[in-house]
Design an enzyme around this catalytic site. Structure first.
Site, short mmCIF file in Angstrom:
data_model
loop_
_atom_site.label_atom_id
_atom_site.label_comp_id
_atom_site.label_asym_id
_atom_site.label_seq_id
_atom_site.Cartn_x
_atom_site.Cartn_y
_atom_site.Cartn_z
N HIS A 113 0.84 -1.21 0.00
CA HIS A 113 0.00 0.00 0.00
C HIS A 113 0.87 1.25 0.00
O HIS A 113 0.91 1.99 0.97
CB HIS A 113 -0.95 -0.01 1.20
CG HIS A 113 -2.05 -1.00 1.04
ND1 HIS A 113 -2.06 -2.23 1.67
CD2 HIS A 113 -3.19 -0.95 0.29
CE1 HIS A 113 -3.16 -2.89 1.33
NE2 HIS A 113 -3.85 -2.14 0.48
N ASN A 114 1.53 1.47 -1.12
CA ASN A 114 2.45 2.62 -1.24
C ASN A 114 2.03 3.46 -2.44
O ASN A 114 0.99 3.24 -3.05
CB ASN A 114 3.89 2.11 -1.37
CG ASN A 114 4.01 1.04 -2.45
OD1 ASN A 114 3.34 1.12 -3.49
ND2 ASN A 114 4.83 0.03 -2.22
N LEU A 115 2.88 4.41 -2.80
CA LEU A 115 2.50 5.34 -3.87
C LEU A 115 2.43 4.65 -5.24
O LEU A 115 1.71 5.12 -6.14
CB LEU A 115 3.45 6.56 -3.91
CG LEU A 115 4.92 6.39 -4.25
CD1 LEU A 115 5.16 6.58 -5.75
CD2 LEU A 115 5.74 7.41 -3.49
N HIS B 108 1.15 1.67 -5.70
CA HIS B 108 -0.21 1.10 -5.72
C HIS B 108 -1.23 2.20 -6.07
O HIS B 108 -2.13 2.00 -6.89
CB HIS B 108 -0.53 0.47 -4.37
CG HIS B 108 -1.98 0.11 -4.19
ND1 HIS B 108 -2.61 -0.86 -4.94
CD2 HIS B 108 -2.94 0.64 -3.36
CE1 HIS B 108 -3.89 -0.93 -4.58
NE2 HIS B 108 -4.12 -0.03 -3.63
N ASP C 158 -5.83 5.28 -0.57
CA ASP C 158 -5.11 4.57 0.49
C ASP C 158 -4.12 5.50 1.20
O ASP C 158 -3.12 5.04 1.77
CB ASP C 158 -4.35 3.37 -0.09
CG ASP C 158 -5.22 2.12 -0.20
OD1 ASP C 158 -6.13 1.96 0.63
OD2 ASP C 158 -5.01 1.32 -1.13
N ASP D 267 -8.92 -1.31 -7.75
CA ASP D 267 -8.15 -1.57 -6.52
C ASP D 267 -7.75 -3.04 -6.39
O ASP D 267 -6.74 -3.36 -5.78
CB ASP D 267 -9.01 -1.13 -5.32
CG ASP D 267 -8.19 -0.89 -4.07
OD1 ASP D 267 -6.96 -0.74 -4.18
OD2 ASP D 267 -8.79 -0.84 -2.97
N GLN E 172 -4.22 -16.94 -4.14
CA GLN E 172 -4.47 -16.17 -5.36
C GLN E 172 -5.55 -16.81 -6.23
O GLN E 172 -6.36 -16.10 -6.83
CB GLN E 172 -3.18 -15.99 -6.16
CG GLN E 172 -2.19 -15.04 -5.51
CD GLN E 172 -2.79 -13.67 -5.18
OE1 GLN E 172 -3.26 -12.97 -6.07
NE2 GLN E 172 -2.80 -13.31 -3.91
ZN LIG Z 1 -5.90 0.28 -2.56
#
Ligand SMILES: [Zn+2]
Length: 565
Positions: free
Chosen positions: A246-248, A250, A287, A393, A444
């Protein structure tokens, strides 16, 4: 007296200015054929006494006159022709004033030329070696003047050199990014490589690129500085907890995927500029300041945010609230020019979209949309856009394997880190969070089969229902300006016929940027079948994970056999 051969030719004023020639017209040229160069210099020396009506030192004419007078002085000195001291001093003073004016002017010009680049760089932040290299490479003075090792280049020339270096670097970087951005309309856009090209700043680049593509800063009167500051703050918020997933990147990925879906389907034509902007901002902030842990972790660990939001959509509430709190500050206020009504609608859309990214509302959201699809009424925009954002998302299993695999690895790493925190706090380990005991492939397969695939089916059907509501049969159209064939064969996106009386209509065929705001009154023909590039990738990736799972199982069985006594 000197004869002409004793006077070097450089002392002749071949480029006498019109003003000065006129001033002394008749004195020089009368019987000029009989005059020696010495006579000419001697005559020129008399002009040095002329002190009235000289052009001001900072004027263009003064440059020419100053250089001519300096040449006369040099020639006179060379030929031992007497120049009166007061004339010499006055003329040299005048020439010095001219040079100072030129210098000031040039400095101002350079400062104004790329003030932006300069303001971003602190001279002390650049190592001496780099400064020297830039000065040597990009300024004329440094490459021609050899400095002693102890000499440091003066700041002004260094600053100019750095600016020049930055300009070249930016130009090259921009060029590479432009090449990368050519695929921004594609489902297979590689956000990881764009992140590399932008030195870890892909969110601000993708954000800016999309806003500029649709001319939103201009149309919605958004300050570029505020937008830049806002995107910068977004990036630092996304980097706060150093999350593997959950970073930039993403955020940039979700932003581009959201854009790709509305662009590719033609849903873009259903939105006005404010709605499009809300969609982009929702994706950017969705996020913001994510802690790298789940809502359940916040609830179980009784964190501050869980207490603030009463255990409900804890993180999602925080993302959107923190973003709006940021936009309240002048420096980051991208909404300053919005009317109260525009602000209200924008806020409503962003809140709806971001809160709907809470995974715990996934099934309820899908159920609601499914029932809306079976009804004759049109679908509410906020609900439709929320489903697009939620789908984007969770879209990575629908992307090419290499991209999907990278995301899976990052997500698992983030889960494992949460597992370690849970262990530290004495909390039970959440599913998939135990590093030593997790079935990645199986997880998955389940994710694709039960979550991603059904979401994309519903979203695809929703897009088609919306497009159908916007289109009319060909027979009812006045006279289409684009042949039906070109509409039908267009791979993506479906172009709309141009409307000459629509001032908001943007058209850029090279980049496929075309949209019409929802305010249009005439329904237009559009293909109502939406391309679904994710279907192939979901299938391929699922099969790949099935093979991986089989191998994983075999490896485990082998291990058990080996361990048996
Ligand atoms: Zn997200």
């Amino acid at each position: 007296m000197l004869s002409s051969e004793h006077v070097p030719s450089i002392f002749f004023n071949k480029s006498r200015s019109i003003d000065e020639t006129n001033l002394y017209d008749g004195d020089i040229d009368e019987g000029g054929a009989n005059k020696t160069p010495y006579d000419i210099i001697e005559h020129d020396v008399t002009t040095l006494a002329k002190a009235n009506n000289l052009p001001p030192p900072d004027s263009f004419d003064a440059l020419q006159l100053g250089s001519e007078r300096l040449r006369t002085i040099i020639a006179a000195l060379h030929c031992n022709i007497l120049v009166r001291k007061e004339d010499l001093v006055r003329n040299l003073d005048y020439i010095a004033n001219i040079l100072e004016a030129v210098h000031q002017d040039e400095t101002r010009r350079l400062m104004e030329e790329d003030d932006g680049a300069l303001s971003e760089i602190e001279p002390d932040s650049v190592p001496n070696e780099v400064r020297d290299w830039l000065a040597m490479t990009f300024t004329r003075s440094m490459s021609t003047i050899k400095r002693r090792p102890s000499d440091k280049p003066k700041f002004k020339s260094v600053a100019q050199a750095i600016r020049a270096g930055i300009m070249v670097d930016r130009y090259l970087r921009r060029l590479s990014i432009d090449i990368k951005f050519k695929t921004i309309n594609e489902w297979t856009f590689d956000v990881f490589s764009v992140n590399e090209f932008t030195s870890g700043q892909c969110l601000r680049y993708v954000g800016f690129e999309l806003m500029q593509r649709y001319n939103l800063p201009n149309k919605l009167h958004i300050s570029i500085t505020a937008l830049n500051n806002f995107l910068e703050q977004m990036e630092s918020g996304y980097s706060k907890y150093r999350n593997p997933y959950h970073n930039l990147i993403h955020a940039a990925d979700v932003l581009q995927t959201t854009y790709q879906i509305i662009y590719n389907s033609g849903l873009m034509n259903w939105l006005n500029d404010h709605e499009l902007f809300a969609m982009f901002i929702a994706a950017i902030v969705h996020d913001f300041e994510h802690t790298g842990t789940s809502n359940n972790f916040h609830i179980q660990s009784r964190s501050d945010v869980a207490l603030i939001y009463n255990d409900r959509a804890v993180l999602e509430n925080h993302h959107v609230s923190a973003a709006f709190r940021l936009m309240r500050i002048d420096d980051y206020n991208i909404l300053s020019e919005f009317t109260p009504e525009e602000f209200k609608n924008f806020r409503h859309l962003v809140i709806e979209m971001v809160l709907a990214t809470d995974m715990s509302s996934h099934f309820a959201q899908l159920k609601t949309m499914k029932s809306l699809l079976s009804m004759p009424e049109n679908i509410e925009k906020s609900k439709a856009l929320a489903l697009v954002l939620h789908s984007a998302d969770i879209s990575h299993p629908g992307k090419p394997w290499s991209i999907h695999y990278s995301w899976t690895e990052s997500l698992m790493e983030e889960y494992f880190k949460q597992g370690e925190k849970e262990k530290e706090l004495g909390l039970p380990c959440s599913p998939l969070c135990d590093r030593d005991n997790t079935l990645v492939a199986e997880s998955q397969i389940g994710f694709i089969q039960y979550i991603v695939e059904p979401s994309f089916v519903v979203m695809g059907d929703m897009l088609e229902k919306i497009l159908k509501s916007l289109s009319v049969p060909d027979s009812e159209l006045p006279s289409p300006s684009i042949p039906a064939k070109s509409i039908a064969s267009s791979p993506s996106p479906p172009p709309s016929p141009k409307s000459s009386n629509d001032s908001n209509h943007q058209h850029d065929e090279d980049n496929g940027r075309e949209r019409k705001p929802s305010s249009m009154t005439t329904p237009l023909p559009r293909p109502t079948i939406v391309r679904r590039p994710w279907i192939e990738y979901l299938k391929e990736n699922r099969e790949r994970w099935i093979r991986e799972a089989e191998e994983e199982k075999r490896r485990k069985e082998l291990k058990v056999i080996e361990e048996e006594p």
